[in-house]
Design a protein around this motif. Structure first.
Motif, PDB file in Angstrom:
ATOM      1  N   MET A  75       0.839  -1.177   0.000  1.00 54.57           N
ATOM      2  CA  MET A  75       0.000   0.000   0.000  1.00 54.57           C
ATOM      3  C   MET A  75       0.885   1.242   0.000  1.00 54.57           C
ATOM      4  SD  MET A  75      -3.117  -0.426   2.551  1.00 54.57           S
ATOM      5  CE  MET A  75      -3.175  -1.935   3.423  1.00 54.57           C
ATOM      6  N   PRO A  76       1.477   1.559  -1.111  1.00 52.41           N
ATOM      7  CA  PRO A  76       2.373   2.716  -1.112  1.00 52.41           C
ATOM      8  C   PRO A  76       1.611   4.022  -0.927  1.00 52.41           C
ATOM      9  CG  PRO A  76       2.202   1.764  -3.300  1.00 52.41           C
ATOM     10  CD  PRO A  76       1.399   0.897  -2.381  1.00 52.41           C
ATOM     11  N   GLN A  77       2.070   4.795   0.002  1.00 50.00           N
ATOM     12  CA  GLN A  77       1.525   6.118   0.288  1.00 50.00           C
ATOM     13  C   GLN A  77       2.641   6.938   0.888  1.00 50.00           C
ATOM     14  OE1 GLN A  77      -1.869   5.918   2.947  1.00 50.00           O
ATOM     15  NE2 GLN A  77      -3.143   6.733   1.363  1.00 50.00           N
ATOM     16  N   GLN A  78       2.534   8.243   0.766  1.00 51.33           N
ATOM     17  CA  GLN A  78       3.504   9.114   1.416  1.00 51.33           C
ATOM     18  C   GLN A  78       3.368   8.929   2.926  1.00 51.33           C
ATOM     19  OE1 GLN A  78       4.188  12.564  -0.489  1.00 51.33           O
ATOM     20  NE2 GLN A  78       5.858  13.144   0.828  1.00 51.33           N
ATOM     21  N   SER A  79       4.501   8.782   3.588  1.00 51.23           N
ATOM     22  CA  SER A  79       4.461   8.485   5.012  1.00 51.23           C
ATOM     23  C   SER A  79       5.484   9.314   5.753  1.00 51.23           C
ATOM     24  CB  SER A  79       4.768   6.998   5.217  1.00 51.23           C
ATOM     25  OG  SER A  79       4.856   6.697   6.587  1.00 51.23           O
ATOM     26  N   LYS A  80       5.210   9.519   7.047  1.00 51.80           N
ATOM     27  CA  LYS A  80       6.174  10.211   7.889  1.00 51.80           C
ATOM     28  C   LYS A  80       7.245   9.250   8.375  1.00 51.80           C
ATOM     29  CE  LYS A  80       3.336   9.763  12.059  1.00 51.80           C
ATOM     30  NZ  LYS A  80       2.678  10.478  13.139  1.00 51.80           N
ATOM     31  N   TYR A  81       7.096   7.963   8.055  1.00 52.20           N
ATOM     32  CA  TYR A  81       8.060   6.956   8.460  1.00 52.20           C
ATOM     33  C   TYR A  81       9.005   6.649   7.304  1.00 52.20           C
ATOM     34  CZ  TYR A  81       4.572   6.540  12.057  1.00 52.20           C
ATOM     35  OH  TYR A  81       3.683   6.835  13.057  1.00 52.20           O
ATOM     36  N   SER A  82      10.247   6.366   7.628  1.00 48.44           N
ATOM     37  CA  SER A  82      11.224   6.048   6.590  1.00 48.44           C
ATOM     38  C   SER A  82      10.942   4.662   6.018  1.00 48.44           C
ATOM     39  CB  SER A  82      12.641   6.097   7.159  1.00 48.44           C
ATOM     40  OG  SER A  82      12.856   4.997   8.033  1.00 48.44           O
ATOM     41  N   ASP A  83      11.432   4.440   4.824  1.00 50.52           N
ATOM     42  CA  ASP A  83      11.304   3.115   4.218  1.00 50.52           C
ATOM     43  C   ASP A  83      11.940   2.062   5.119  1.00 50.52           C
ATOM     44  OD1 ASP A  83       9.990   4.156   2.016  1.00 50.52           O
ATOM     45  OD2 ASP A  83      11.757   4.118   0.721  1.00 50.52           O
ATOM     46  N   LYS A  84      13.054   2.412   5.735  1.00 51.85           N
ATOM     47  CA  LYS A  84      13.766   1.478   6.615  1.00 51.85           C
ATOM     48  C   LYS A  84      12.894   1.082   7.807  1.00 51.85           C
ATOM     49  CE  LYS A  84      18.110   0.915   9.106  1.00 51.85           C
ATOM     50  NZ  LYS A  84      19.396   1.506   9.452  1.00 51.85           N
ATOM     51  N   GLU A  85      12.236   2.068   8.436  1.00 51.63           N
ATOM     52  CA  GLU A  85      11.355   1.785   9.574  1.00 51.63           C
ATOM     53  C   GLU A  85      10.187   0.895   9.151  1.00 51.63           C
ATOM     54  OE1 GLU A  85      11.192   5.552  12.516  1.00 51.63           O
ATOM     55  OE2 GLU A  85      10.665   5.991  10.427  1.00 51.63           O
ATOM     56  N   PHE A  86       9.588   1.240   8.020  1.00 49.92           N
ATOM     57  CA  PHE A  86       8.442   0.487   7.518  1.00 49.92           C
ATOM     58  C   PHE A  86       8.838  -0.945   7.190  1.00 49.92           C
ATOM     59  CE2 PHE A  86       5.993  -1.112   3.928  1.00 49.92           C
ATOM     60  CZ  PHE A  86       4.720  -1.089   4.457  1.00 49.92           C
ATOM     61  N   GLU A  87       9.918  -1.110   6.441  1.00 46.54           N
ATOM     62  CA  GLU A  87      10.358  -2.439   6.029  1.00 46.54           C
ATOM     63  C   GLU A  87      10.720  -3.303   7.233  1.00 46.54           C
ATOM     64  OE1 GLU A  87      10.235  -3.810   3.025  1.00 46.54           O
ATOM     65  OE2 GLU A  87       9.470  -1.970   2.116  1.00 46.54           O
ATOM     66  N   ALA A  88      11.357  -2.720   8.251  1.00 46.54           N
ATOM     67  CA  ALA A  88      11.733  -3.477   9.442  1.00 46.54           C
ATOM     68  C   ALA A  88      10.491  -3.964  10.178  1.00 46.54           C
ATOM     69  CB  ALA A  88      12.610  -2.628  10.357  1.00 46.54           C
ATOM     70  N   ALA A  89       9.508  -3.114  10.352  1.00 46.70           N
ATOM     71  CA  ALA A  89       8.279  -3.500  11.047  1.00 46.70           C
ATOM     72  C   ALA A  89       7.523  -4.564  10.259  1.00 46.70           C
ATOM     73  CB  ALA A  89       7.392  -2.278  11.291  1.00 46.70           C
ATOM     74  N   MET A  90       7.439  -4.382   8.947  1.00 44.77           N
ATOM     75  CA  MET A  90       6.733  -5.346   8.108  1.00 44.77           C
ATOM     76  C   MET A  90       7.446  -6.700   8.145  1.00 44.77           C
ATOM     77  SD  MET A  90       5.336  -4.987   4.209  1.00 44.77           S
ATOM     78  CE  MET A  90       6.935  -5.030   3.429  1.00 44.77           C
ATOM     79  N   GLN A  91       8.761  -6.688   8.092  1.00 46.98           N
ATOM     80  CA  GLN A  91       9.522  -7.931   8.143  1.00 46.98           C
ATOM     81  C   GLN A  91       9.279  -8.661   9.462  1.00 46.98           C
ATOM     82  OE1 GLN A  91      11.078  -9.319   5.604  1.00 46.98           O
ATOM     83  NE2 GLN A  91      11.657 -11.078   6.827  1.00 46.98           N
ATOM     84  N   ASP A  92       9.229  -7.911  10.560  1.00 50.98           N
ATOM     85  CA  ASP A  92       8.960  -8.523  11.869  1.00 50.98           C
ATOM     86  C   ASP A  92       7.606  -9.225  11.884  1.00 50.98           C
ATOM     87  OD1 ASP A  92      11.396  -7.613  12.830  1.00 50.98           O
ATOM     88  OD2 ASP A  92      10.529  -5.947  13.971  1.00 50.98           O
ATOM     89  N   VAL A  93       6.615  -8.611  11.259  1.00 48.59           N
ATOM     90  CA  VAL A  93       5.276  -9.221  11.210  1.00 48.59           C
ATOM     91  C   VAL A  93       5.327 -10.506  10.380  1.00 48.59           C
ATOM     92  CG1 VAL A  93       2.905  -8.929  10.373  1.00 48.59           C
ATOM     93  CG2 VAL A  93       4.057  -7.057  11.583  1.00 48.59           C
ATOM     94  N   PHE A  94       5.970 -10.448   9.218  1.00 48.23           N
ATOM     95  CA  PHE A  94       6.081 -11.640   8.379  1.00 48.23           C
ATOM     96  C   PHE A  94       6.820 -12.766   9.102  1.00 48.23           C
ATOM     97  CE2 PHE A  94       5.556  -8.948   4.419  1.00 48.23           C
ATOM     98  CZ  PHE A  94       4.351  -9.524   4.056  1.00 48.23           C
ATOM     99  N   VAL A  95       7.887 -12.436   9.795  1.00 45.57           N
ATOM    100  CA  VAL A  95       8.656 -13.448  10.535  1.00 45.57           C
ATOM    101  C   VAL A  95       7.785 -14.096  11.605  1.00 45.57           C
ATOM    102  CG1 VAL A  95      10.586 -13.773  12.141  1.00 45.57           C
ATOM    103  CG2 VAL A  95      10.936 -12.489  10.017  1.00 45.57           C
ATOM    104  N   ALA A  96       7.026 -13.282  12.335  1.00 43.95           N
ATOM    105  CA  ALA A  96       6.160 -13.826  13.381  1.00 43.95           C
ATOM    106  C   ALA A  96       5.129 -14.789  12.791  1.00 43.95           C
ATOM    107  CB  ALA A  96       5.461 -12.694  14.135  1.00 43.95           C
ATOM    108  N   LEU A  97       4.546 -14.431  11.661  1.00 43.82           N
ATOM    109  CA  LEU A  97       3.561 -15.311  11.026  1.00 43.82           C
ATOM    110  C   LEU A  97       4.227 -16.596  10.543  1.00 43.82           C
ATOM    111  CD1 LEU A  97       1.476 -12.653   9.071  1.00 43.82           C
ATOM    112  CD2 LEU A  97       0.754 -13.949  11.104  1.00 43.82           C
ATOM    113  N   GLU A  98       5.399 -16.477   9.944  1.00 43.90           N
ATOM    114  CA  GLU A  98       6.121 -17.662   9.469  1.00 43.90           C
ATOM    115  C   GLU A  98       6.529 -18.569  10.623  1.00 43.90           C
ATOM    116  OE1 GLU A  98       9.365 -16.229   7.071  1.00 43.90           O
ATOM    117  OE2 GLU A  98       8.030 -15.608   5.446  1.00 43.90           O
ATOM    118  N   GLN A  99       6.980 -17.992  11.730  1.00 44.78           N
ATOM    119  CA  GLN A  99       7.391 -18.791  12.885  1.00 44.78           C
ATOM    120  C   GLN A  99       6.231 -19.591  13.454  1.00 44.78           C
ATOM    121  OE1 GLN A  99       9.129 -15.854  15.480  1.00 44.78           O
ATOM    122  NE2 GLN A  99      11.197 -16.217  14.691  1.00 44.78           N
TER     123      GLN A  99
END
Length: 72
Positions: free
Chosen positions: A1-25
């Protein structure tokens, strides 16, 4: 869902990766993943969004999700 955000790409990608890892685990298939994410979203909307803003924010979120799934 690309949108202009106040969060950096790095912050967003890290949080999203954590969610994916939790689901995979937890070996969550698509149904379980959607149930979990749906409950997380419901909790965020009810606990962190003011009641008078909630309906509009949910509608906006749903519209963005529909466009993202369609590829628009």
């Amino acid at each position: 869902m690309p949108q202009q955000s106040k969060y950096s790409d790095k912050e967003f990608e890290a949080a999203m990766q954590d969610v994916f890892v939790a689901l995979e685990q937890n070996n969550a298939n698509s149904n379980l993943s959607l149930m979990v994410l749906g409950n997380v979203l419901s909790s965020i909307f009810t606990q962190q969004v003011a009641p008078e803003k909630r309906d509009a924010m949910v509608a906006q979120f749903c519209d963005v999700l529909k466009r993202a799934v369609k590829g628009n």
